[in-house]
Scaffold this motif. Structure first.
Motif, PDB file in Angstrom:
ATOM      1  N   GLY A  25       0.781  -1.229   0.000  1.00 27.94           N
ATOM      2  CA  GLY A  25       0.000   0.000   0.000  1.00 27.94           C
ATOM      3  C   GLY A  25       0.813   1.280   0.000  1.00 27.94           C
ATOM      4  N   ARG A  26       2.157   1.201   0.054  1.00 37.89           N
ATOM      5  CA  ARG A  26       2.997   2.406   0.093  1.00 37.89           C
ATOM      6  C   ARG A  26       2.853   3.182  -1.224  1.00 37.89           C
ATOM      7  NH1 ARG A  26       7.970   3.980   2.676  1.00 37.89           N
ATOM      8  NH2 ARG A  26       9.117   5.439   1.382  1.00 37.89           N
ATOM      9  N   LEU A  27       2.697   4.502  -1.067  1.00 39.68           N
ATOM     10  CA  LEU A  27       2.637   5.342  -2.261  1.00 39.68           C
ATOM     11  C   LEU A  27       4.061   5.695  -2.664  1.00 39.68           C
ATOM     12  CD1 LEU A  27       0.698   6.826  -4.209  1.00 39.68           C
ATOM     13  CD2 LEU A  27       0.969   8.834  -2.739  1.00 39.68           C
ATOM     14  N   CYS A  28       4.475   5.272  -3.830  1.00 45.90           N
ATOM     15  CA  CYS A  28       5.863   5.470  -4.254  1.00 45.90           C
ATOM     16  C   CYS A  28       5.918   6.401  -5.457  1.00 45.90           C
ATOM     17  CB  CYS A  28       6.499   4.132  -4.662  1.00 45.90           C
ATOM     18  SG  CYS A  28       6.487   2.904  -3.364  1.00 45.90           S
ATOM     19  N   ARG A  29       6.941   7.271  -5.437  1.00 45.76           N
ATOM     20  CA  ARG A  29       7.189   8.093  -6.616  1.00 45.76           C
ATOM     21  C   ARG A  29       8.090   7.276  -7.535  1.00 45.76           C
ATOM     22  NH1 ARG A  29       6.502  13.306  -8.015  1.00 45.76           N
ATOM     23  NH2 ARG A  29       5.674  13.850  -5.974  1.00 45.76           N
ATOM     24  N   LEU A  30       7.643   7.058  -8.737  1.00 41.26           N
ATOM     25  CA  LEU A  30       8.435   6.251  -9.658  1.00 41.26           C
ATOM     26  C   LEU A  30       9.558   7.111 -10.206  1.00 41.26           C
ATOM     27  CD1 LEU A  30       5.756   4.105 -11.517  1.00 41.26           C
ATOM     28  CD2 LEU A  30       7.079   3.609  -9.491  1.00 41.26           C
ATOM     29  N   PRO A  31      10.822   6.628 -10.107  1.00 43.14           N
ATOM     30  CA  PRO A  31      11.985   7.457 -10.394  1.00 43.14           C
ATOM     31  C   PRO A  31      12.017   8.021 -11.813  1.00 43.14           C
ATOM     32  CG  PRO A  31      12.594   5.141 -10.169  1.00 43.14           C
ATOM     33  CD  PRO A  31      11.183   5.269  -9.701  1.00 43.14           C
ATOM     34  N   HIS A  32      11.542   7.276 -12.770  1.00 42.18           N
ATOM     35  CA  HIS A  32      11.697   7.735 -14.150  1.00 42.18           C
ATOM     36  C   HIS A  32      10.465   8.466 -14.671  1.00 42.18           C
ATOM     37  CE1 HIS A  32      15.381   5.542 -14.145  1.00 42.18           C
ATOM     38  NE2 HIS A  32      14.748   4.422 -13.846  1.00 42.18           N
ATOM     39  N   GLY A  33       9.394   8.493 -13.834  1.00 41.26           N
ATOM     40  CA  GLY A  33       8.197   9.228 -14.258  1.00 41.26           C
ATOM     41  C   GLY A  33       7.655   8.727 -15.561  1.00 41.26           C
ATOM     42  N   GLY A  34       7.205   9.673 -16.355  1.00 41.79           N
ATOM     43  CA  GLY A  34       6.701   9.307 -17.667  1.00 41.79           C
ATOM     44  C   GLY A  34       5.251   8.884 -17.623  1.00 41.79           C
ATOM     45  N   HIS A  35       4.720   8.536 -18.750  1.00 42.71           N
ATOM     46  CA  HIS A  35       3.309   8.209 -18.829  1.00 42.71           C
ATOM     47  C   HIS A  35       3.064   6.827 -19.395  1.00 42.71           C
ATOM     48  CE1 HIS A  35       1.309  11.934 -17.540  1.00 42.71           C
ATOM     49  NE2 HIS A  35       2.480  12.456 -17.839  1.00 42.71           N
ATOM     50  N   SER A  36       4.087   5.990 -19.361  1.00 42.74           N
ATOM     51  CA  SER A  36       3.878   4.652 -19.881  1.00 42.74           C
ATOM     52  C   SER A  36       2.995   3.846 -18.934  1.00 42.74           C
ATOM     53  CB  SER A  36       5.217   3.930 -20.051  1.00 42.74           C
ATOM     54  OG  SER A  36       4.990   2.553 -20.249  1.00 42.74           O
ATOM     55  N   ALA A  37       1.907   3.325 -19.455  1.00 42.10           N
ATOM     56  CA  ALA A  37       0.978   2.572 -18.617  1.00 42.10           C
ATOM     57  C   ALA A  37       1.607   1.270 -18.125  1.00 42.10           C
ATOM     58  CB  ALA A  37      -0.293   2.267 -19.395  1.00 42.10           C
ATOM     59  N   ASP A  38       2.599   0.778 -18.825  1.00 43.48           N
ATOM     60  CA  ASP A  38       3.168  -0.522 -18.485  1.00 43.48           C
ATOM     61  C   ASP A  38       4.498  -0.394 -17.731  1.00 43.48           C
ATOM     62  OD1 ASP A  38       1.072  -1.766 -19.715  1.00 43.48           O
ATOM     63  OD2 ASP A  38       2.055  -1.684 -21.670  1.00 43.48           O
ATOM     64  N   PHE A  39       4.862   0.848 -17.368  1.00 47.25           N
ATOM     65  CA  PHE A  39       6.121   1.071 -16.676  1.00 47.25           C
ATOM     66  C   PHE A  39       6.144   0.286 -15.376  1.00 47.25           C
ATOM     67  CE2 PHE A  39       9.925   3.238 -15.733  1.00 47.25           C
ATOM     68  CZ  PHE A  39       9.927   3.435 -14.378  1.00 47.25           C
ATOM     69  N   GLU A  40       7.263  -0.354 -15.066  1.00 45.93           N
ATOM     70  CA  GLU A  40       7.308  -1.163 -13.850  1.00 45.93           C
ATOM     71  C   GLU A  40       8.659  -1.007 -13.158  1.00 45.93           C
ATOM     72  OE1 GLU A  40       5.954  -5.553 -12.311  1.00 45.93           O
ATOM     73  OE2 GLU A  40       6.109  -5.144 -14.444  1.00 45.93           O
ATOM     74  N   THR A  41       8.619  -0.830 -11.823  1.00 41.49           N
ATOM     75  CA  THR A  41       9.834  -0.806 -11.023  1.00 41.49           C
ATOM     76  C   THR A  41       9.495  -1.473  -9.686  1.00 41.49           C
ATOM     77  OG1 THR A  41      11.575   0.597 -10.140  1.00 41.49           O
ATOM     78  CG2 THR A  41       9.372   1.508 -10.103  1.00 41.49           C
ATOM     79  N   LEU A  42      10.426  -1.450  -8.704  1.00 44.09           N
ATOM     80  CA  LEU A  42      10.180  -2.188  -7.467  1.00 44.09           C
ATOM     81  C   LEU A  42       9.831  -1.263  -6.317  1.00 44.09           C
ATOM     82  CD1 LEU A  42      13.003  -4.895  -7.626  1.00 44.09           C
ATOM     83  CD2 LEU A  42      10.616  -5.092  -8.332  1.00 44.09           C
ATOM     84  N   CYS A  43       8.961  -1.708  -5.427  1.00 50.21           N
ATOM     85  CA  CYS A  43       8.552  -0.952  -4.243  1.00 50.21           C
ATOM     86  C   CYS A  43       9.748  -0.798  -3.313  1.00 50.21           C
ATOM     87  CB  CYS A  43       7.419  -1.683  -3.533  1.00 50.21           C
ATOM     88  SG  CYS A  43       6.982  -1.001  -1.934  1.00 50.21           S
ATOM     89  N   SER A  44       9.968   0.446  -2.796  1.00 51.37           N
ATOM     90  CA  SER A  44      11.128   0.697  -1.943  1.00 51.37           C
ATOM     91  C   SER A  44      10.977   0.040  -0.571  1.00 51.37           C
ATOM     92  CB  SER A  44      11.329   2.208  -1.780  1.00 51.37           C
ATOM     93  OG  SER A  44      10.159   2.776  -1.224  1.00 51.37           O
ATOM     94  N   ARG A  45       9.755  -0.322  -0.191  1.00 57.70           N
ATOM     95  CA  ARG A  45       9.539  -0.926   1.129  1.00 57.70           C
ATOM     96  C   ARG A  45       9.511  -2.448   1.078  1.00 57.70           C
ATOM     97  NH1 ARG A  45       4.932   1.380   4.997  1.00 57.70           N
ATOM     98  NH2 ARG A  45       3.521   0.607   3.402  1.00 57.70           N
ATOM     99  N   CYS A  46       8.694  -3.041   0.183  1.00 53.98           N
ATOM    100  CA  CYS A  46       8.539  -4.498   0.219  1.00 53.98           C
ATOM    101  C   CYS A  46       9.143  -5.191  -0.998  1.00 53.98           C
ATOM    102  CB  CYS A  46       7.070  -4.878   0.370  1.00 53.98           C
ATOM    103  SG  CYS A  46       6.097  -4.621  -1.120  1.00 53.98           S
ATOM    104  N   GLY A  47       9.568  -4.423  -1.995  1.00 52.59           N
ATOM    105  CA  GLY A  47      10.278  -5.019  -3.123  1.00 52.59           C
ATOM    106  C   GLY A  47       9.392  -5.647  -4.185  1.00 52.59           C
ATOM    107  N   SER A  48       8.077  -5.508  -4.066  1.00 50.75           N
ATOM    108  CA  SER A  48       7.234  -6.073  -5.114  1.00 50.75           C
ATOM    109  C   SER A  48       7.119  -5.096  -6.287  1.00 50.75           C
ATOM    110  CB  SER A  48       5.860  -6.442  -4.561  1.00 50.75           C
ATOM    111  OG  SER A  48       5.209  -5.295  -4.104  1.00 50.75           O
ATOM    112  N   GLY A  49       6.668  -5.604  -7.421  1.00 50.38           N
ATOM    113  CA  GLY A  49       6.623  -4.798  -8.644  1.00 50.38           C
ATOM    114  C   GLY A  49       5.629  -3.658  -8.536  1.00 50.38           C
ATOM    115  N   LEU A  50       6.030  -2.458  -8.969  1.00 50.52           N
ATOM    116  CA  LEU A  50       5.142  -1.298  -8.993  1.00 50.52           C
ATOM    117  C   LEU A  50       4.788  -1.010 -10.437  1.00 50.52           C
ATOM    118  CD1 LEU A  50       6.907   1.370  -6.753  1.00 50.52           C
ATOM    119  CD2 LEU A  50       4.769   0.213  -6.210  1.00 50.52           C
ATOM    120  N   HIS A  51       3.542  -0.663 -10.666  1.00 51.67           N
ATOM    121  CA  HIS A  51       3.181  -0.223 -12.013  1.00 51.67           C
ATOM    122  C   HIS A  51       1.995   0.723 -11.931  1.00 51.67           C
ATOM    123  CE1 HIS A  51       0.464  -3.600 -11.366  1.00 51.67           C
ATOM    124  NE2 HIS A  51       1.519  -4.363 -11.209  1.00 51.67           N
TER     125      HIS A  51
END
Ligand SMILES: [Zn+2]
Length: 213
Positions: A20-46
């Motif tokens: 549930g952590r709200l994360c700022r995605l480092p690369h921003g952008g508007h790609s709907a499929d952009f994915e990175t990892l949660c800084s707290r639990c390490g699961s995929g963010l998109h």
């Protein structure tokens, strides 16, 4: 901080589905499929469910294909006093109707014939509206999605109806019932439409509607 109608996507933030952590995605952008990892639990963010439209289309098309044999092949074979009688979903509903069990006939007809096709049609409508970047009544389309998703939980009504049928026939005529090929395809339709509703990301409906909606 944000204008009315601003979304997580527009301010480069995404909430983690796991913690549930709200994360700022480092690369921003508007790609709907952009994915990175949660800084707290390490699961995929998109921002949006990855490949939501493609996966939903795949499940919906597979469900539509399975819907045909589900209705053409017998869902059960009733063997009573040596006579084998195969029933499709529709002929089973007609059998119930002609034997005075119209409430059961209605349940079978609505739950087994109307509900699956209604789910397939509403998902296709939602998919096409997102593909066409429609800004038409997003709140109503979200309600349509919510209803489609909610119906999935009630799809198992068919199983109860079949159980009641089995009990009725077994107690009444000492008959045996065998599940037919149609039942396998029918189960596939129920599962595939549930997966399709789960794969669709309703936020895609609002992505084309701007701040005024
Ligand atoms: Zn997390």
């Amino acid at each position: 901080m944000s204008a009315p109608g601003a979304t997580g996507l527009s301010i480069s933030c995404a909430s983690c589905h796991e913690c549930g952590r709200l994360c700022r995605l480092p690369h921003g952008g508007h790609s709907a499929d952009f994915e990175t990892l949660c800084s707290r639990c390490g699961s995929g963010l998109h921002y949006r469910k990855p490949y939501s439209l493609q996966r939903t289309w795949a499940f919906v098309i597979a469900a539509a294909i399975c819907y045909v044999p589900a209705n053409l092949f017998p869902v059960m074979t009733v063997i009573s006093l040596g006579d084998a009688d195969s029933e499709t979903i529709l002929s089973g509903a007609i059998y119930l109707l002609t034997n005075g069990m119209w409430p059961l006939a209605l349940i079978v007809f609505v739950a087994s014939i109307c509900v699956p096709i209604a789910k397939i049609i509403s998902l296709v409508t939602l998919l096409i509206s997102v593909h066409r970047r429609s800004s038409w009544r997003p709140a109503d389309r979200t309600r349509l999605y919510r209803a489609t998703e909610a119906i999935g939980r009630w799809s198992m009504v068919d199983i109860y109806v079949d159980t009641i049928l089995v009990a009725l026939v077994s107690l009444g005529n000492l008959a045996t019932i065998e599940a037919g090929t149609g039942a396998v395809f029918f189960g596939a339709v129920v599962v595939l439409t549930m997966f399709a509703a789960e794969s669709f990301d309703p936020r895609l409906i609002w992505d084309n509607c701007g701040a005024e909606s």
